[in-house]
Write a protein that holds these residues in place. Structure first.
Motif, PDB file in Angstrom:
ATOM      1  N   ASN A  56     -97.219   1.648   2.826  1.00 44.66           N
ATOM      2  CA  ASN A  56     -97.313   0.849   1.607  1.00 44.66           C
ATOM      3  C   ASN A  56     -98.551  -0.034   1.700  1.00 44.66           C
ATOM      4  O   ASN A  56     -98.624  -0.931   2.539  1.00 44.66           O
ATOM      5  CB  ASN A  56     -96.051   0.001   1.450  1.00 44.66           C
ATOM      6  N   GLN A  57     -99.526   0.202   0.829  1.00 42.28           N
ATOM      7  CA  GLN A  57    -100.806  -0.516   0.872  1.00 42.28           C
ATOM      8  C   GLN A  57    -100.838  -1.706  -0.079  1.00 42.28           C
ATOM      9  O   GLN A  57    -101.897  -2.301  -0.290  1.00 42.28           O
ATOM     10  CB  GLN A  57    -101.946   0.446   0.501  1.00 42.28           C
ATOM     11  N   ALA A  58     -99.687  -2.097  -0.640  1.00 41.56           N
ATOM     12  CA  ALA A  58     -99.684  -3.147  -1.660  1.00 41.56           C
ATOM     13  C   ALA A  58    -100.231  -4.471  -1.146  1.00 41.56           C
ATOM     14  O   ALA A  58    -100.809  -5.249  -1.910  1.00 41.56           O
ATOM     15  CB  ALA A  58     -98.271  -3.339  -2.200  1.00 41.56           C
ATOM     16  N   LEU A  59    -100.049  -4.761   0.142  1.00 41.46           N
ATOM     17  CA  LEU A  59    -100.533  -6.017   0.712  1.00 41.46           C
ATOM     18  C   LEU A  59    -101.840  -5.857   1.477  1.00 41.46           C
ATOM     19  O   LEU A  59    -102.321  -6.813   2.096  1.00 41.46           O
ATOM     20  CB  LEU A  59     -99.461  -6.604   1.640  1.00 41.46           C
ATOM     21  N   ASN A  60    -102.418  -4.676   1.419  1.00 40.31           N
ATOM     22  CA  ASN A  60    -103.682  -4.408   2.104  1.00 40.31           C
ATOM     23  C   ASN A  60    -104.836  -4.820   1.191  1.00 40.31           C
ATOM     24  O   ASN A  60    -105.020  -4.257   0.112  1.00 40.31           O
ATOM     25  CB  ASN A  60    -103.769  -2.918   2.445  1.00 40.31           C
ATOM     26  N   SER A  61    -105.621  -5.808   1.612  1.00 37.33           N
ATOM     27  CA  SER A  61    -106.708  -6.333   0.777  1.00 37.33           C
ATOM     28  C   SER A  61    -107.744  -5.267   0.440  1.00 37.33           C
ATOM     29  O   SER A  61    -108.424  -5.365  -0.584  1.00 37.33           O
ATOM     30  CB  SER A  61    -107.385  -7.511   1.480  1.00 37.33           C
ATOM     31  N   ALA A  62    -107.846  -4.245   1.278  1.00 36.16           N
ATOM     32  CA  ALA A  62    -108.809  -3.176   0.999  1.00 36.16           C
ATOM     33  C   ALA A  62    -108.419  -2.381  -0.248  1.00 36.16           C
ATOM     34  O   ALA A  62    -109.254  -1.697  -0.838  1.00 36.16           O
ATOM     35  CB  ALA A  62    -108.916  -2.246   2.207  1.00 36.16           C
ATOM     36  N   TYR A  63    -107.161  -2.470  -0.630  1.00 37.89           N
ATOM     37  CA  TYR A  63    -106.672  -1.753  -1.812  1.00 37.89           C
ATOM     38  C   TYR A  63    -106.423  -2.683  -2.997  1.00 37.89           C
ATOM     39  O   TYR A  63    -105.794  -2.273  -3.981  1.00 37.89           O
ATOM     40  CB  TYR A  63    -105.378  -1.005  -1.479  1.00 37.89           C
ATOM     41  N   ALA A  64    -106.898  -3.918  -2.920  1.00 40.95           N
ATOM     42  CA  ALA A  64    -106.604  -4.909  -3.960  1.00 40.95           C
ATOM     43  C   ALA A  64    -107.090  -4.456  -5.339  1.00 40.95           C
ATOM     44  O   ALA A  64    -106.365  -4.577  -6.336  1.00 40.95           O
ATOM     45  CB  ALA A  64    -107.220  -6.256  -3.593  1.00 40.95           C
ATOM     46  N   ASP A  65    -108.305  -3.944  -5.400  1.00 38.83           N
ATOM     47  CA  ASP A  65    -108.845  -3.512  -6.698  1.00 38.83           C
ATOM     48  C   ASP A  65    -108.066  -2.312  -7.243  1.00 38.83           C
ATOM     49  O   ASP A  65    -107.797  -2.231  -8.445  1.00 38.83           O
ATOM     50  CB  ASP A  65    -110.322  -3.158  -6.568  1.00 38.83           C
ATOM     51  N   THR A  66    -107.714  -1.389  -6.358  1.00 38.87           N
ATOM     52  CA  THR A  66    -106.935  -0.222  -6.786  1.00 38.87           C
ATOM     53  C   THR A  66    -105.568  -0.655  -7.302  1.00 38.87           C
ATOM     54  O   THR A  66    -105.096  -0.168  -8.342  1.00 38.87           O
ATOM     55  CB  THR A  66    -106.766   0.762  -5.614  1.00 38.87           C
ATOM     56  N   LYS A  67    -104.930  -1.574  -6.582  1.00 37.38           N
ATOM     57  CA  LYS A  67    -103.611  -2.049  -7.021  1.00 37.38           C
ATOM     58  C   LYS A  67    -103.706  -2.734  -8.375  1.00 37.38           C
ATOM     59  O   LYS A  67    -102.857  -2.509  -9.258  1.00 37.38           O
ATOM     60  CB  LYS A  67    -103.016  -3.004  -5.992  1.00 37.38           C
ATOM     61  N   SER A  68    -104.726  -3.540  -8.574  1.00 37.15           N
ATOM     62  CA  SER A  68    -104.902  -4.220  -9.863  1.00 37.15           C
ATOM     63  C   SER A  68    -105.103  -3.221 -10.992  1.00 37.15           C
ATOM     64  O   SER A  68    -104.549  -3.376 -12.087  1.00 37.15           O
ATOM     65  CB  SER A  68    -106.095  -5.181  -9.799  1.00 37.15           C
ATOM     66  N   ALA A  69    -105.894  -2.189 -10.714  1.00 36.99           N
ATOM     67  CA  ALA A  69    -106.147  -1.166 -11.734  1.00 36.99           C
ATOM     68  C   ALA A  69    -104.879  -0.394 -12.067  1.00 36.99           C
ATOM     69  O   ALA A  69    -104.589  -0.113 -13.235  1.00 36.99           O
ATOM     70  CB  ALA A  69    -107.247  -0.215 -11.263  1.00 36.99           C
ATOM     71  N   MET A  70    -104.095  -0.048 -11.045  1.00 33.56           N
ATOM     72  CA  MET A  70    -102.850   0.683 -11.274  1.00 33.56           C
ATOM     73  C   MET A  70    -101.828  -0.188 -12.007  1.00 33.56           C
ATOM     74  O   MET A  70    -101.108   0.293 -12.898  1.00 33.56           O
ATOM     75  CB  MET A  70    -102.273   1.163  -9.945  1.00 33.56           C
ATOM     76  N   LYS A  71    -101.772  -1.452 -11.652  1.00 36.02           N
ATOM     77  CA  LYS A  71    -100.847  -2.356 -12.332  1.00 36.02           C
ATOM     78  C   LYS A  71    -101.216  -2.493 -13.798  1.00 36.02           C
ATOM     79  O   LYS A  71    -100.343  -2.506 -14.684  1.00 36.02           O
ATOM     80  CB  LYS A  71    -100.850  -3.720 -11.647  1.00 36.02           C
ATOM     81  N   LEU A  72    -102.504  -2.584 -14.074  1.00 34.47           N
ATOM     82  CA  LEU A  72    -102.954  -2.673 -15.466  1.00 34.47           C
ATOM     83  C   LEU A  72    -102.594  -1.408 -16.236  1.00 34.47           C
ATOM     84  O   LEU A  72    -102.155  -1.470 -17.394  1.00 34.47           O
ATOM     85  CB  LEU A  72    -104.464  -2.910 -15.518  1.00 34.47           C
ATOM     86  N   GLN A  73    -102.768  -0.251 -15.594  1.00 34.96           N
ATOM     87  CA  GLN A  73    -102.391   1.009 -16.244  1.00 34.96           C
ATOM     88  C   GLN A  73    -100.893   1.030 -16.561  1.00 34.96           C
ATOM     89  O   GLN A  73    -100.483   1.484 -17.635  1.00 34.96           O
ATOM     90  CB  GLN A  73    -102.744   2.195 -15.343  1.00 34.96           C
ATOM     91  N   LEU A  74    -100.089   0.536 -15.632  1.00 40.44           N
ATOM     92  CA  LEU A  74     -98.653   0.476 -15.866  1.00 40.44           C
ATOM     93  C   LEU A  74     -98.334  -0.425 -17.054  1.00 40.44           C
ATOM     94  O   LEU A  74     -97.581  -0.047 -17.963  1.00 40.44           O
ATOM     95  CB  LEU A  74     -97.944  -0.036 -14.611  1.00 40.44           C
ATOM     96  N   PHE A  75     -98.925  -1.615 -17.071  1.00 42.81           N
ATOM     97  CA  PHE A  75     -98.639  -2.552 -18.155  1.00 42.81           C
ATOM     98  C   PHE A  75     -99.161  -2.045 -19.491  1.00 42.81           C
ATOM     99  O   PHE A  75     -98.509  -2.231 -20.522  1.00 42.81           O
ATOM    100  CB  PHE A  75     -99.217  -3.923 -17.814  1.00 42.81           C
ATOM    101  N   ASN A  76    -100.321  -1.425 -19.486  1.00 40.27           N
ATOM    102  CA  ASN A  76    -100.834  -0.840 -20.730  1.00 40.27           C
ATOM    103  C   ASN A  76     -99.880   0.221 -21.257  1.00 40.27           C
ATOM    104  O   ASN A  76     -99.604   0.296 -22.464  1.00 40.27           O
ATOM    105  CB  ASN A  76    -102.215  -0.239 -20.510  1.00 40.27           C
ATOM    106  N   ALA A  77     -99.358   1.054 -20.351  1.00 42.61           N
ATOM    107  CA  ALA A  77     -98.440   2.112 -20.759  1.00 42.61           C
ATOM    108  C   ALA A  77     -97.120   1.536 -21.267  1.00 42.61           C
ATOM    109  O   ALA A  77     -96.449   2.149 -22.104  1.00 42.61           O
ATOM    110  CB  ALA A  77     -98.192   3.071 -19.592  1.00 42.61           C
ATOM    111  N   LEU A  78     -96.751   0.351 -20.781  1.00 42.44           N
ATOM    112  CA  LEU A  78     -95.542  -0.319 -21.255  1.00 42.44           C
ATOM    113  C   LEU A  78     -95.779  -1.076 -22.563  1.00 42.44           C
ATOM    114  O   LEU A  78     -94.834  -1.589 -23.157  1.00 42.44           O
ATOM    115  CB  LEU A  78     -95.029  -1.293 -20.196  1.00 42.44           C
ATOM    116  N   GLY A  79     -97.032  -1.153 -22.993  1.00 39.21           N
ATOM    117  CA  GLY A  79     -97.331  -1.802 -24.265  1.00 39.21           C
ATOM    118  C   GLY A  79     -97.909  -3.191 -24.150  1.00 39.21           C
ATOM    119  O   GLY A  79     -98.014  -3.906 -25.147  1.00 39.21           O
ATOM    120  N   PHE A  80     -98.316  -3.609 -22.945  1.00 36.57           N
ATOM    121  CA  PHE A  80     -98.871  -4.935 -22.761  1.00 36.57           C
ATOM    122  C   PHE A  80    -100.401  -4.884 -22.670  1.00 36.57           C
ATOM    123  O   PHE A  80    -100.980  -3.904 -22.207  1.00 36.57           O
ATOM    124  CB  PHE A  80     -98.301  -5.588 -21.508  1.00 36.57           C
TER     125      PHE A  80
END
Length: 735
Positions: free
Chosen positions: A522-546
């Motif tokens: 699980n790379q959620a707390l790995n700072s090297a993946y911070a930008d990827t996690k932010s991008a994926m979270k945004l994609q999730l929220f956009n798909a949910l309508g936010f």
């Protein structure tokens, strides 16, 4: 009961378009090919089938030559996902075209929560109803809906009214003692197979070959849910329900139909209990009869970096590992039985493909093969479904559409089952807005047309999101047939390379499928993946309508301080570390002298007039409860007196955190003087905790008019695609 009949396998013929024969040629044929402008559709859905299919990247020993044969004619989607990893909501989503985040049906206590009892699903036009209303014969057999949730009104002829149709699902044959029934019904109560070790005793946990006929007490033999099942030998036995379904499909295809048809075919296997004819176990034995199945990739510490809230969904494999003589013997036996059931289902698919090729409909029939969700077989120490992880969200998906699909191609784009409804609408030239119009619910389908990917699986551009969504139900208690709010549940977003999971308490997972296809790290707390996690979270929220994935609340986690928060009345507000939803901190409100006392945050500078926002917060009492806590807005316009607008209230307890959530729309006014978020409400002297407070802005709809309908009531309905996973409807007076 139908009996075994041996048939030979034939190869699937070449595809092509149905040609209109010249009238003169009719003199030479007693039966001309049936040529119908709109294509026929056969949709085969399995139960609990994971990626253990040849060409899907699952278990390396999976034996599925017939599914492979279909894939070689069409397109296999190697990154397809269910929209809910449990039967009821997954099938409701597939047939209605609505995501759980739209319908509110996520699957909590699914046996007691029937899909048609949910408001948005009660009058949703299913795929079957839409086809039936547009000139199709619609038939179904086997497990189409979840057990006990069938709506046979969607079919042209109810399966119960067709004597050749095996009807709804039946997980038999299974062992029976000859006397036990479920409650006061005539449904037989399945028993554990006597060959199972004591650690695995139980109806659902048993498995084996039909050749191993069970004896329980004085009763010897197999049983279906309401009838005997005769087994004398492999060549002299009754047909299993899936075999009867395949036989029924072949019979339908051997008939002449004046109208195009939609055939929905539900296979019970490989759902537990894993029983199948012995010939399908033979594929996984050596010459001495030993089990040759290999264990799946396994990491002993796999759950160490998983959020605590998700660990509760894992379990079941430990008993199989230690049962009998130990050494994973019964784990391997479990895998063997599962793969045997998969091979059994594949054989039924082969019978259906043979029947299509032998029929007059071969060149004009779309065939889709898929499953309602995946299944864990030991990965992450789990044996079952209902998780947010890849093994249960991912499903096999093969689509063959004559004249449309290219041969033997793979598509890695993230897609989901909710996309099948709009895809079939496009392929069959049906109206794309089945819920639109007078007297309908006017909810837009959530999926997207896959046709561009069927034509160009690698380079095709479609209008679907960059991630597929899957929703895992919370274990928080909700009232029967009540729409579950999105903030209460867990959400999964899968892109081409990454898998992101957001839990209801804010904890996260991120898996890098390029470097970690087994989801071990699980790379959620790995700072090297911070930008990827932010991008994926945004994609999730956009798909949910936010609009965004960043909460507009300051310091809603209270992790180390109370910055951004103030007291509402003469109370004590402290940072607490002993009672938290997740993380290390929460807000503690005490010494309250009035019900309105609580905590607040000024939101005026962060909310825009006319915009709609989603608010949520988790609360828990410190005292013995229950008692009501409110989430509300203090709103002041100009010199007016304050208005207190309740967003939600909950009867909170001191045993667990409870969710408050709802929407608020800012007034479209230039005189907004004050906007404050408030948490308050319990009786005087009642102390409470607050944690994980969030506010998200909804997207502004990108309105594209799609249909103008005169409702006949003095109103015009203008339907549109709002690209939100929810739908909108505009009405204007004809007067």
């Amino acid at each position: 009961m139908s009996r075994v009949k041996q048939t030979s396998s034939i190869s699937f013929g070449s595809s092509g378009v149905c040609l209109l024969l010249l009238p003169a040629l009719l003199l030479f044929f007693t039966q001309a090919p049936v040529c119908i402008a709109q294509p026929n559709v056969i949709l085969i859905i399995c139960d609990d089938l994971n990626d253990s299919v040849e060409g899907m990247g699952g278990h390396s020993q999976a034996y599925t030559p017939n599914i492979k044969r279909l894939a070689e004619k069409g397109v296999r989607f190697t990154n397809a996902h269910c929209n809910a990893p449990i039967c009821g909501p997954s099938r409701a989503s597939l047939w209605s075209g609505l995501l759980p985040s739209t319908s509110g049906y996520y699957g909590y206590a699914q046996q007691q929560n029937k899909w048609r009892e949910f408001d948005k699903l009660s009058n949703a036009i299913t795929l079957m109803e839409h086809f039936k209303a547009n000139g199709y014969n619609v038939w179904g057999s086997g497990k189409i809906f979840h057990n006990g949730h069938s709506d046979n009104s969607v079919f042209t002829i109810s399966p119960d009214a067709d004597p050749d149709n095996p009807g709804a699902s039946d997980f038999g044959p299974f062992p029976w003692d000859g006397t036990s029934f479920q409650g006061t019904s005539n449904r037989r109560d399945g028993q554990s197979h006597p060959r199972m070790p004591s650690e695995l005793s139980g109806y659902w946990s048993s498995f084996g070959s039909l050749e191993d006929v069970p004896t329980i007490g004085s009763y010897t033999g197999w049983s279906l849910k309401d009838a005997n099942f005769t087994y004398n030998s492999a060549a002299d036995r009754d047909l299993m329900p899936d075999e009867v379904t395949a036989q029924w499909v072949a019979k339908k295809l051997n008939q002449t139909h004046a109208k195009p048809f939609l055939l929905t075919v539900g296979m019970n296997r490989p759902h537990v209990p894993f029983y199948a004819p012995d010939e399908f176990f033979e594929q996984f034995r050596d010459a001495q009869g030993n089990n040759t199945v290999e264990l799946p990739p396994y990491f002993a510490d796999d759950l160490d970096d998983v959020p605590e809230i998700l660990k509760a969904y894992s379990g079941g494999i430990a008993d199989y590992r230690t049962a009998g003589e130990g050494n994973d013997q019964w784990w391997k036996n479990l895998l063997q039985a599962y793969l045997a059931c998969v091979a059994f289902v594949d054989h039924q698919v082969g019978k259906i493909l043979d029947a299509v090729e032998d029929s007059n409909y071969a060149d004009n029939t779309i065939i889709i093969f898929t499953s309602d969700h995946g299944y864990h077989l030991g990965e992450k120490d789990h044996k079952s479904k209902t998780t947010a992880w890849e093994e249960t969200t991912r499903v096999p998906l093969v689509v063959y559409a004559p004249g449309v699909t290219v041969r033997n191609q793979s598509c890695a784009s993230p897609v989901s089952l909710v996309d099948l409804y709009p895809t079939l609408n496009a392929l069959c030239e049906l109206p794309e807005d089945p819920n639109g119009g007078a007297g309908k619910n006017n909810i837009a389908l959530d999926g997207h047309d896959l046709t561009p990917l069927l034509k160009q699986p690698i380079l095709g551009h479609w209008d679907g999101p960059q991630v597929s969504l899957s929703h895992l139900n919370s274990r928080e208690v909700i009232a029967p047939h009540t729409e579950s709010p999105w903030a209460l549940n867990h959400h999964s977003a899968r892109s081409v390379d990454y898998h992101y999971v957001l839990c209801s308490d804010g904890s996260e997972e991120l898996y890098d499928h390029v470097n970690d296809p087994n989801e071990w790290i699980n790379q959620a707390l790995n700072s090297a993946y911070a930008d990827t996690k932010s991008a994926m979270k945004l994609q999730l929220f956009n798909a949910l309508g936010f609009k965004n994935s960043i909460s507009l609340v300051t310091n809603g986690d209270f992790e180390s301080n109370l910055d951004g928060w103030n007291t509402f009345g003469p109370v004590t507000l402290e940072n607490n570390t002993a009672n938290t939803l997740a993380g290390t901190g929460s807000a503690f409100v005490s010494n309250r002298t009035a019900e309105w006392n609580g905590l607040k945050q000024n939101m005026l500078s962060r909310l825009e007039k006319g915009k709609t926002y989603h608010f949520s917060a988790w609360v828990k009492l410190a005292n013995t409860g229950p008692d009501n806590i409110r989430l509300s807005i203090k709103q002041v316009l100009g010199s007016d007196n304050p208005a207190y607008i309740t967003i939600d209230s909950v009867s909170a307890t001191n045993g667990r955190f409870s969710l408050l959530e709802g929407d608020y729309t800012m007034p479209d006014s230039d005189e907004i003087a004050e906007i404050e978020l408030l948490l308050n409400g319990p009786a005087i002297g009642v102390n409470f905790y607050a944690d994980y407070v969030r506010v998200y802005e909804y997207q502004t709809p990108n309105i594209v008019a799609s249909v103008l309908i005169d409702d006949g009531d003095g109103m015009i309905s203008l339907g549109w695609n709002a690209e939100l996973g929810v739908s909108y409807r505009l009405e204007q007076s004809l007067n």
